[in-house]
Scaffold this motif. Structure first.
Motif, PDB file in Angstrom:
ATOM      1  N   THR A  86       0.824  -1.216   0.000  1.00 51.82           N
ATOM      2  CA  THR A  86       0.000   0.000   0.000  1.00 51.82           C
ATOM      3  C   THR A  86       0.857   1.266   0.000  1.00 51.82           C
ATOM      4  OG1 THR A  86      -0.182  -0.137   2.412  1.00 51.82           O
ATOM      5  CG2 THR A  86      -1.977  -1.070   1.120  1.00 51.82           C
ATOM      6  N   ARG A  87       1.937   1.265   0.787  1.00 52.56           N
ATOM      7  CA  ARG A  87       2.753   2.477   0.843  1.00 52.56           C
ATOM      8  C   ARG A  87       3.669   2.618  -0.369  1.00 52.56           C
ATOM      9  NH1 ARG A  87       5.597  -0.603   4.985  1.00 52.56           N
ATOM     10  NH2 ARG A  87       7.725  -1.070   4.300  1.00 52.56           N
ATOM     11  N   ALA A  88       3.824   1.546  -1.142  1.00 54.40           N
ATOM     12  CA  ALA A  88       4.703   1.603  -2.309  1.00 54.40           C
ATOM     13  C   ALA A  88       4.068   2.354  -3.471  1.00 54.40           C
ATOM     14  CB  ALA A  88       5.071   0.186  -2.754  1.00 54.40           C
ATOM     15  N   VAL A  89       2.750   2.507  -3.473  1.00 53.70           N
ATOM     16  CA  VAL A  89       2.046   3.188  -4.567  1.00 53.70           C
ATOM     17  C   VAL A  89       1.814   4.635  -4.156  1.00 53.70           C
ATOM     18  CG1 VAL A  89      -0.025   3.208  -5.999  1.00 53.70           C
ATOM     19  CG2 VAL A  89       0.954   1.032  -5.251  1.00 53.70           C
ATOM     20  N   HIS A  90       2.169   5.549  -5.027  1.00 54.52           N
ATOM     21  CA  HIS A  90       2.052   6.974  -4.725  1.00 54.52           C
ATOM     22  C   HIS A  90       0.591   7.389  -4.569  1.00 54.52           C
ATOM     23  CE1 HIS A  90       2.500  11.339  -5.167  1.00 54.52           C
ATOM     24  NE2 HIS A  90       3.761  11.153  -4.841  1.00 54.52           N
ATOM     25  N   GLU A  91       0.395   8.438  -3.743  1.00 57.65           N
ATOM     26  CA  GLU A  91      -0.963   8.936  -3.502  1.00 57.65           C
ATOM     27  C   GLU A  91      -1.661   9.351  -4.790  1.00 57.65           C
ATOM     28  OE1 GLU A  91       1.594  11.076  -0.603  1.00 57.65           O
ATOM     29  OE2 GLU A  91       1.866   9.149  -1.592  1.00 57.65           O
ATOM     30  N   LEU A  92      -0.893   9.891  -5.731  1.00 55.44           N
ATOM     31  CA  LEU A  92      -1.495  10.325  -6.988  1.00 55.44           C
ATOM     32  C   LEU A  92      -2.042   9.138  -7.772  1.00 55.44           C
ATOM     33  CD1 LEU A  92      -1.759  13.213  -8.003  1.00 55.44           C
ATOM     34  CD2 LEU A  92       0.179  12.811  -9.498  1.00 55.44           C
ATOM     35  N   PHE A  93      -1.328   8.008  -7.749  1.00 55.63           N
ATOM     36  CA  PHE A  93      -1.816   6.806  -8.434  1.00 55.63           C
ATOM     37  C   PHE A  93      -3.047   6.240  -7.726  1.00 55.63           C
ATOM     38  CE2 PHE A  93       2.649   5.747 -10.246  1.00 55.63           C
ATOM     39  CZ  PHE A  93       2.448   6.697 -11.229  1.00 55.63           C
ATOM     40  N   TRP A  94      -3.019   6.236  -6.382  1.00 51.58           N
ATOM     41  CA  TRP A  94      -4.214   5.809  -5.663  1.00 51.58           C
ATOM     42  C   TRP A  94      -5.403   6.704  -6.021  1.00 51.58           C
ATOM     43  CZ3 TRP A  94      -4.615   1.210  -4.010  1.00 51.58           C
ATOM     44  CH2 TRP A  94      -3.574   0.544  -3.363  1.00 51.58           C
ATOM     45  N   GLY A  95      -5.139   8.003  -6.124  1.00 53.90           N
ATOM     46  CA  GLY A  95      -6.211   8.916  -6.495  1.00 53.90           C
ATOM     47  C   GLY A  95      -6.772   8.624  -7.878  1.00 53.90           C
ATOM     48  N   LEU A  96      -5.884   8.330  -8.834  1.00 54.83           N
ATOM     49  CA  LEU A  96      -6.349   8.004 -10.190  1.00 54.83           C
ATOM     50  C   LEU A  96      -7.162   6.707 -10.195  1.00 54.83           C
ATOM     51  CD1 LEU A  96      -3.133   8.896 -12.231  1.00 54.83           C
ATOM     52  CD2 LEU A  96      -5.340  10.058 -12.351  1.00 54.83           C
ATOM     53  N   PHE A  98      -8.926   5.401  -7.519  1.00 53.67           N
ATOM     54  CA  PHE A  98     -10.208   5.615  -6.841  1.00 53.67           C
ATOM     55  C   PHE A  98     -11.138   6.506  -7.658  1.00 53.67           C
ATOM     56  CE2 PHE A  98      -7.703   4.817  -2.769  1.00 53.67           C
ATOM     57  CZ  PHE A  98      -8.196   3.528  -2.643  1.00 53.67           C
ATOM     58  N   MET A  99     -10.562   7.352  -8.482  1.00 51.08           N
ATOM     59  CA  MET A  99     -11.381   8.248  -9.282  1.00 51.08           C
ATOM     60  C   MET A  99     -12.235   7.493 -10.298  1.00 51.08           C
ATOM     61  SD  MET A  99     -10.166  11.476 -11.613  1.00 51.08           S
ATOM     62  CE  MET A  99      -8.847  11.842 -10.459  1.00 51.08           C
ATOM     63  N   GLN A 100     -11.793   6.296 -10.674  1.00 51.58           N
ATOM     64  CA  GLN A 100     -12.522   5.536 -11.688  1.00 51.58           C
ATOM     65  C   GLN A 100     -13.904   5.126 -11.204  1.00 51.58           C
ATOM     66  OE1 GLN A 100     -10.956   5.629 -14.582  1.00 51.58           O
ATOM     67  NE2 GLN A 100      -9.307   6.582 -13.413  1.00 51.58           N
ATOM     68  N   PHE A 101     -14.085   4.958  -9.890  1.00 54.61           N
ATOM     69  CA  PHE A 101     -15.419   4.564  -9.411  1.00 54.61           C
ATOM     70  C   PHE A 101     -15.984   5.496  -8.343  1.00 54.61           C
ATOM     71  CE2 PHE A 101     -11.994   1.794  -7.997  1.00 54.61           C
ATOM     72  CZ  PHE A 101     -11.959   2.005  -6.626  1.00 54.61           C
ATOM     73  N   LEU A 107     -14.151  11.264  -0.903  1.00 55.29           N
ATOM     74  CA  LEU A 107     -13.707   9.912  -0.589  1.00 55.29           C
ATOM     75  C   LEU A 107     -12.449   9.554  -1.364  1.00 55.29           C
ATOM     76  CD1 LEU A 107     -14.529   7.525   1.171  1.00 55.29           C
ATOM     77  CD2 LEU A 107     -15.859   6.644  -0.750  1.00 55.29           C
ATOM     78  N   THR A 108     -12.375   9.975  -2.619  1.00 53.87           N
ATOM     79  CA  THR A 108     -11.180   9.726  -3.428  1.00 53.87           C
ATOM     80  C   THR A 108      -9.950  10.366  -2.796  1.00 53.87           C
ATOM     81  OG1 THR A 108     -12.418   9.536  -5.492  1.00 53.87           O
ATOM     82  CG2 THR A 108     -10.108  10.145  -5.671  1.00 53.87           C
ATOM     83  N   GLY A 109     -10.056  11.633  -2.413  1.00 55.29           N
ATOM     84  CA  GLY A 109      -8.908  12.329  -1.842  1.00 55.29           C
ATOM     85  C   GLY A 109      -8.474  11.767  -0.511  1.00 55.29           C
ATOM     86  N   VAL A 110      -9.435  11.477   0.368  1.00 59.99           N
ATOM     87  CA  VAL A 110      -9.094  10.977   1.698  1.00 59.99           C
ATOM     88  C   VAL A 110      -8.456   9.593   1.612  1.00 59.99           C
ATOM     89  CG1 VAL A 110     -10.058  10.228   3.900  1.00 59.99           C
ATOM     90  CG2 VAL A 110     -10.835  12.364   2.878  1.00 59.99           C
ATOM     91  N   LEU A 111      -9.057   8.693   0.834  1.00 55.78           N
ATOM     92  CA  LEU A 111      -8.512   7.336   0.732  1.00 55.78           C
ATOM     93  C   LEU A 111      -7.163   7.325   0.014  1.00 55.78           C
ATOM     94  CD1 LEU A 111     -11.672   5.193  -0.106  1.00 55.78           C
ATOM     95  CD2 LEU A 111     -10.453   5.372   2.066  1.00 55.78           C
ATOM     96  N   ILE A 183      -4.836  16.208 -10.163  1.00 55.47           N
ATOM     97  CA  ILE A 183      -5.751  15.299 -10.859  1.00 55.47           C
ATOM     98  C   ILE A 183      -7.194  15.790 -10.771  1.00 55.47           C
ATOM     99  CG2 ILE A 183      -4.251  13.300 -10.521  1.00 55.47           C
ATOM    100  CD1 ILE A 183      -6.128  12.395  -8.274  1.00 55.47           C
ATOM    101  N   GLY A 184      -7.389  17.032 -10.281  1.00 53.16           N
ATOM    102  CA  GLY A 184      -8.707  17.635 -10.346  1.00 53.16           C
ATOM    103  C   GLY A 184      -9.406  17.866  -9.035  1.00 53.16           C
ATOM    104  N   LEU A 185      -8.882  17.368  -7.906  1.00 56.08           N
ATOM    105  CA  LEU A 185      -9.514  17.618  -6.618  1.00 56.08           C
ATOM    106  C   LEU A 185      -9.315  19.088  -6.224  1.00 56.08           C
ATOM    107  CD1 LEU A 185      -8.516  14.349  -4.765  1.00 56.08           C
ATOM    108  CD2 LEU A 185     -10.801  15.006  -5.494  1.00 56.08           C
TER     109      LEU A 185
END
Length: 479
Positions: A86-96, A98-101, A107-111, A183-185
């Motif tokens: 989980t920590r190996a993936v950058h927050e920006l990638f997690w955001g991209l 979570f943004m898909q759904f 919720l996207t930004g916080v998670l 990424i738009g937030l």
């Protein structure tokens, strides 16, 4: 020396050609904007700052709770692997992802921040707990509840270290929250990117100055007695979120991230697709990412050696206040912004990314090293000037400094992937392209490769750090 040699070997394979652009007019406009910041709509600025703070507070609250629980079970390998992934993936990638759904929602930004930070907190909290003395627990009467024993023994001892680290990690959360605007937030980063793209450097400078002041004054307004109130307010300040579609989430997990051949049951075709993607995209991009991060690591080491004295009272006396301010400025500036400025100076290549990573991470480690230097006990007749730096401070601080650099190496690798958004051929470049083309199967494969790469870097850095501690203990015994 091995890391320095690897960095030198990597240089010929990186695109660091100077294109000799003529950026002075544009840089002059940037400098004028920094001197004359302007923002016409105070309400929108205040809203962006509030959203940035709200995302950071909510994410850190959730991450501390999750990381604290996971730290208690961190000795089990499934927990360690899950936290490392989980920590190996950058927050920006997690955001991209979570943004898909979840869309552009709170919720996207916080998670996106809370998930990797949970893995970070789990590892750091577990390390801090392991360093505490076991004697207090041994004097507790048998049969006491484990939670009470934890609170009154281990947690009580570790509390100063935990609070100190939480303050630093909250500063990181503020930077992550700002970057999610790319990424738009609706955070500070959203307006910052828009201002830079439009060439309105006065507005961009106003946002930067507000962000710098927010970071520099953190120790005064982040009072621990007010943190519960801040967290409560933050959950009400978050932007509204649309309803979550469970069907979209299920379709994304079961269909979108897998290749067509695998969904149709063609396992031979799926293996062929994966083999082609790995050989043509993943391996070259991963190799480029590793080489770039190694060069940036070596450059950051040089930055630390020559930059930490300017913030150390032992070296420069009262002038350390100015050095401290400079380091706050350097470490608070997002790498993407630094890379953009260097892009204007040297043209499109990997060099802006290397310089941005080296200066940002070097500034952070310099700040921590300067604080360590001021704590060192020195003899009354200690040397001064360059002799103090060369023969007293650097030899004593180098193991700790190198350990910090190795910790930041994992971060540099994550950030080098993100800087691929600027066109550098790292894993992040291909991840961004995959999302732009709605190729979720390729994006998921590349993000998984990014995670594995960072896990490997973390394992190497821990192995080297264990070797450093062993050598230090052996030297202490010999002395």
């Amino acid at each position: 020396m091995l890391f320095a040699a690897l960095a030198l070997v990597s240089l010929p394979f990186l695109d660091i050609e100077l294109h000799r652009p003529d950026p002075w007019q544009e840089l002059g406009r940037i400098g004028l904007g920094l001197l004359q910041p302007r923002w016409d709509d105070a309400a929108s600025l205040a809203q962006a700052v509030l959203y940035t703070l709200a995302f950071a507070f909510c994410a850190v609250t959730l991450a501390v709770a999750a990381g604290g629980v996971l730290a208690l079970f961190y000795h089990r390998w499934p927990v360690r692997v899950a936290c490392a992934a989980t920590r190996a993936v950058h927050e920006l990638f997690w955001g991209l992802l979570f943004m898909q759904f979840f869309g552009l929602s709170a919720l996207t930004g916080v998670l996106a921040i809370a998930l990797p930070f949970s893995g970070i907190f789990a590892r750091v909290f577990a390390d801090i707990f392991a360093e505490q003395s076991t004697l207090p627990r041994q004097v507790i009467a048998p049969g006491r509840v484990s939670l009470s024993a934890l609170c009154y023994t281990t947690l009580a001892q570790a509390w100063p270290q935990l609070t100190s680290y939480l303050r630093y990690r909250f500063e990181c959360a503020l930077r992550s929250s700002a970057i999610l605007g790319f990424i738009g937030l609706p955070t500070v980063g959203f307006h910052l990117e828009s201002a830079f793209r439009q060439g309105d450097y006065a507005e961009a400078a106003c946002l930067l100055w507000v962000f710098y002041v927010m970071i520099a004054t953190l120790r005064w307004w982040l009072d621990r007695r007010l943190i519960p109130l801040y967290c409560l307010i933050a959950f009400f300040v978050l932007p509204p979120s649309p309803p979550v579609s469970v069907s979209l989430l299920g379709e994304f997990v079961t269909r979108d991230i897998w290749p067509l051949a695998l969904r149709e049951g063609d396992y031979i075709g799926a293996l062929a697709w994966y083999a082609q993607e790995v050989t043509r995209v993943v391996l070259p991009a991963a190799a480029y990412t590793v080489m770039l991060s190694l060069v940036a690591l070596a450059a950051a080491g040089v930055v630390v050696l020559f930059l930490f004295p300017i913030a150390s009272r032992v070296c420069v006396g009262r002038l350390a206040i100015a050095g401290h301010a400079l380091l706050v400025f350097v470490r608070s500036t997002p790498e993407l912004l630094l890379a953009f400025v260097f892009l204007l100076l040297v043209g499109p290549s990997a060099l802006p990314a290397i310089l941005a990573l080296a200066i940002h991470n070097g500034g952070l480690v310099s700040y921590l090293t300067a604080r360590e230097a001021d704590r060192l006990p020195l003899r009354a007749d200690h040397a001064h000037g360059i002799n103090l730096w060369a023969y007293e401070l650097v030899p004593r601080l180098f193991p700790r400094m190198f350990a910090l650099l190795l910790y930041r190496w994992e971060v540099m690798m994550r950030e080098s992937a993100i800087l691929g958004i600027l066109g550098v051929a790292t894993l992040g470049f291909y991840v961004d392209s995959a999302f732009a083309q709605f190729r979720m199967d390729r994006a998921f494969l590349l993000i998984a490769a990014t995670a594995l790469l960072n896990i490997a870097a973390d394992a190497v850095s821990q192995r080297v750090n264990r070797g450093l501690r062993f050598e230090a203990d052996a030297l202490a015994r010999d002395c």
